[in-house]
Design a protein around this motif. Structure first.
Motif, PDB file in Angstrom:
ATOM      1  N   SER A 116      30.286  38.950  40.484  1.00 28.43           N
ATOM      2  CA  SER A 116      30.766  38.120  40.324  1.00 28.43           C
ATOM      3  C   SER A 116      30.235  36.716  40.857  1.00 28.43           C
ATOM      4  N   THR A 155      31.218  32.579  41.774  1.00 37.96           N
ATOM      5  CA  THR A 155      31.717  31.272  41.945  1.00 37.96           C
ATOM      6  C   THR A 155      30.960  30.263  42.047  1.00 37.96           C
ATOM      7  N   ILE A 193      36.841  33.219  41.570  1.00 37.45           N
ATOM      8  CA  ILE A 193      35.575  34.505  40.755  1.00 37.45           C
ATOM      9  C   ILE A 193      35.891  34.842  39.890  1.00 37.45           C
ATOM     10  N   THR A 238      28.709  37.244  44.265  1.00 37.43           N
ATOM     11  CA  THR A 238      29.427  38.229  45.966  1.00 37.43           C
ATOM     12  C   THR A 238      28.834  39.153  44.351  1.00 37.43           C
ATOM     13  N   TYR A 297      27.152  39.279  49.918  1.00 38.42           N
ATOM     14  CA  TYR A 297      27.287  37.453  49.779  1.00 38.42           C
ATOM     15  C   TYR A 297      25.954  37.322  49.627  1.00 38.42           C
TER      16      TYR A 297
END
Length: 845
Positions: A62, A64, A71, A117, A134
């Motif tokens: 994902s 961001t 997200i 992520t 992360y």
């Protein structure tokens, strides 16, 4: 249920996906493992994002974006192969590396920067494990080629500039390195910083040269093109080189008639322009100034002025150039007093040459051992020299002293001589007062000596003044001098052991006069005398005051004649009431003052006798002139005489009806027109005259006249006032003149009448016949007069009856006023002849 176990926002999504993929529910029992890494990527390049070291059973990537909390899924694999989402297209060309969960992003876009992520699931069938990876991706941009911006490429030395290294693109941090390359090719780092701007707060000429900027970041480094920085400065203080080169304490020197070259150099950008000045006058333009055959007149200050025309600045340097030459002329000798005029100092100088001449006094002087040693020490290259001689060791008056001077440029020495002597006369003292009478000046002088004498004053009560040469003035406030006490002036000369003196004794003035009482007849001039008894010091001024106590200096009534010792006052045209009294003569000086009174008695002349008017009469009927005659009552008596007469007249009244004004004037208006009864005077200065004619009188006014005798200023008693009488009238000449005039007028009228009748006899026949007879007797004349008729009646009336002609009565006869009773007036035709009598009466006007 997975979301409840993990407490994460993504778990509801994952649980749903797992149900769809495997059709069963995953039960997580262990702790979730978190890993945090950072990866740098370069735009338009490739970057790999790792998701663990082994391939998980399932994973989800994902993304961001920075500054947001959303997200969004990019790619996931739930056991059935990777599924790439549309979001991946905004990040670059994303692919999943086989046999792993890592993704590869090629042609990385700047928008790919953010937080990635990776949620990895391991051992799902047994005991599931969950890892969170992360990955912080930073997309870096390489620096572009920098270019330089400068606030001023030609700054002035001492100013402030800035230089900026500009980049079109580049990810920071960026490091900037500034390099400086001099004219000779030496390259050095000028400045290094993480900012693109460098400030140069104090620009100087050493900054001139090439500058370039090197910009670098984590990706790459680039170098700019170089730029030329031209520093404007100067000019500096010039440097002057003199050829031939000789330095002295006074500067540069040269021998007379040599060729001298002066070279001027001053650093400047742009290069300086040079101007040469000699004693502040421009003589040459250029860096090198050459003087061929330099002369002594070229000695002076030479200045080089360097100019920067771009900055309009200039600098200047001045040197002193001295041309060696011998002094002109010969030495100069002088002498002066020393040690309070107890010794004599001899001075010798010879200026103008270079180097200085050597001076010394001749050996003929009688000197002590120390004085001779001093004289030897003074025989050097000096412009002047001096020796000291006491009064006791000098010779008599008129001593001669000689000074010898030598110079390397002269073959023979030069000399000068002088003579000392005492002033020929004695000291002179005198005193005077300032114009405003504020100070008393005591002057003492003793001129003529060589050297000059010393003069000083000594007075009573410490009044004195220190010494001065030749003359000395002691200044005292007016009135502070001591009367009768001497003021002594002392005079001292170096050739004399003893001093000379002169004294001044100051005294208050004393006044004298010839007469204390002076008399004079009224109208005359009289002189009052006043003088000083002696010539006082200081000089005294005499002032006169009249009987009213007023200063007579500026009065026209008085005449003042004065010298330094006396002042005589003349009173002019004296008057008893105005000029009699005490006159005061006053004098004062700085010591004191005095005054004397002189009484002036003005006497009146004796009273003159009386006079009587014996004749006061109008000269003519016009009443504008009156003739006066008088006589002196006591001409033979002794006593007062007379010097003239006062003839007076005044208006008394005005005759009515004789003026153009109205006859109805009141008495008040008449008196106002005539004026007040004031007497008008006429002075007759001839004492022998006994008659006078007064003219220009008003005919309608009645006057009164009187006369008074005058003896100088003494006036007698006026005579009785008299009114002028009318002139006597003589009728005989008037009657005769009137009769003759009437006869001539009647004869002219009669002749004209007869001539008219003759010419018009046809028109008036009866008149013609009456005068010249009837028509039948035209040949004879028949003229009858009343007188003839009367005579004829008396004689008997010869020739028949006659007709009596009526005669008009005279208006002056009584017959015209009455008619005889019973007698009717004669009747007749209107054309009958009438006797007319014309009476003419002459009257005086």
């Amino acid at each position: 249920m997975v979301a409840q176990l993990l407490g994460l926002a993504l778990l509801p999504l994952l649980t749903g996906l797992f149900k769809l993929a495997v059709g069963q529910q995953i039960h997580l029992t262990g702790e979730v493992v978190y890993r945090d890494t950072s990866v740098n990527g370069v735009v338009n390049k490739a970057v790999i994002l790792e998701c663990g070291s082994t391939q998980p059973d399932m994973y989800i990537w994902s993304f961001t974006r920075p500054g947001t909390e959303a997200i969004k899924a990019v790619v996931y694999d739930l056991g059935r192969g990777p599924r790439i989402q549309k979001l991946a297209e905004t990040l670059g060309q994303l692919t999943v590396i086989s046999n792993s969960a890592a993704v590869n992003i090629e042609n990385l876009l700047l928008a790919a920067q953010g937080l990635y992520t990776c949620q990895a699931f391991y051992d799902i069938d047994q005991e599931p494990k969950v890892y969170y990876y992360y990955v912080h991706l930073t997309v870096q941009v390489p620096v572009t080629k920098p270019y330089i911006l400068v606030s001023d490429v030609s700054p002035v030395e001492g100013s402030v500039i800035w230089m900026r290294c500009n980049l079109e693109n580049g990810t920071g941090p960026i490091q900037y390195v500034w390099q400086h390359e001099t004219r000779s090719g030496n390259i050095s780092d000028f400045a290094q910083s993480n900012i693109s701007v460098v400030n140069v707060t104090d620009v100087n000429r050493n900054h001139t040269g090439w500058f370039r900027c090197l910009a670098s970041n984590a990706v790459n480094s680039e170098r700019s093109d170089r730029i030329w920085l031209d520093i404007i400065f100067g000019p500096d203080i010039p440097r002057i080189d003199v050829t031939p080169y000789t330095l002295t304490e006074r500067g540069y020197s040269a021998l007379e008639r040599e060729t001298v070259s002066l070279l001027c150099q001053a650093q400047s950008n742009p290069p300086s322009q040079y101007v040469w000045f000699y004693n502040n006058s421009q003589v040459y333009s250029g860096p090198q100034f050459t003087i061929t055959k330099i002369l002594r007149m070229h000695t002076g200050d030479y200045a080089c002025l360097a100019q920067n025309t771009y900055l309009n600045t200039r600098s200047k340097k001045t040197i002193s150039l001295t041309v060696y030459y011998p002094p002109d002329g010969s030495p100069s000798c002088s002498m002066e007093q020393a040690l309070n005029h107890t010794s004599l100092r001899l001075l010798c100088s010879w200026s103008g040459g270079f180097p200085s001449a050597s001076l010394h006094w001749a050996r003929g002087l009688t000197l002590t051992g120390q004085e001779e040693a001093d004289a030897r020490e003074q025989t050097h290259s000096l412009t002047n020299t001096a020796i000291l001689l006491p009064s006791e060791g000098l010779t008599s008056n008129n001593s001669v002293f000689t000074c010898l001077g030598s110079h390397p440029a002269l073959k023979q020495p030069a000399e000068c001589s002088m003579r000392s002597h005492v002033p020929p006369a004695e000291p002179v003292c005198f005193a005077y007062v300032t114009n405003n009478k504020q100070y008393l000046m005591l002057s003492c002088s003793w001129d003529g000596g060589a050297p000059k004498a010393l003069v000083w004053w000594e007075g009573p009560n410490g009044q004195g003044k220190g010494g001065q040469e030749n003359s000395n003035i002691l200044i005292l406030r007016y009135g502070t001098a001591r009367s009768g006490k001497p003021y002594t002036c002392h005079a001292k000369h170096p050739l004399l052991v003893q001093t000379k003196t002169c004294r001044l004794s100051l005294e208050a003035p004393v006044l004298l006069t010839q007469r204390r009482v002076v008399s004079v007849y009224e109208g005359g001039d009289v002189q009052l005398t006043c003088g000083l008894r002696a010539n006082y010091l200081p000089v005294s001024e005499i002032t006169w005051y009249n009987n009213q106590g007023m200063d007579v200096q500026d009065m026209s009534k008085y005449t003042l004649m004065r010298t330094s010792a006396w002042a005589n006052l003349t009173v002019r045209d004296t008057n008893e009431s105005q000029d009699s009294g005490d006159y005061r003569c006053s004098s004062s000086n700085a010591v004191g003052g005095t005054e004397i009174n002189i009484t002036l008695v003005v006497k009146r002349h004796p009273m003159p006798p009386n006079a009587t008017l014996v004749k006061v009469m109008y000269i003519s009927r016009q009443r504008n002139e009156v003739e006066l005659e008088w006589q002196i009552d006591s001409e033979e008596e002794e006593g007062g005489g007379w010097t003239g007469f006062i003839l007076e007249h005044r208006w008394v009244s005005e005759r009515p009806g004789r003026r153009s004004s109205s006859s109805n004037d009141t008495q008040e208006e008449m008196e106002k027109r005539i004026g007040p009864p004031a007497w008008y005077h006429n002075i007759l200065t001839d004492p022998d005259v006994r008659s006078h004619t007064v003219g220009k009188l008003t005919p309608t006014v009645t006057y009164q006249f009187r006369i008074t005798l005058l003896n100088h200023r003494t006036t007698g008693h006026p005579s009785a006032a008299k009114t002028p009488a009318e002139p006597r009238y003589n009728a005989y000449p008037a009657i005769v003149g009137a009769a003759i005039g009437g006869m001539l007028f009647a004869a002219i009228i009669t002749a004209l009448l007869l001539l008219y009748i003759i010419r018009n006899r046809n028109n008036n026949p009866r008149l013609h016949d009456l005068l010249f007879g009837l028509q039948h007797s035209q040949s004879r004349e028949n003229i009858n007069f009343p007188e003839d008729e009367v005579v004829g009646g008396m004689e008997g009336g010869i020739g028949g009856p006659s007709m009596a002609l009526p005669r008009a009565a005279s208006p002056l006869t009584p017959a015209a006023l009455s008619t005889t009773p019973g007698q009717a007036p004669p009747t007749g035709d209107d054309n009958e002849p009438v006797n007319v009598t014309i009476t003419v009466k002459a009257t005086g006007s």
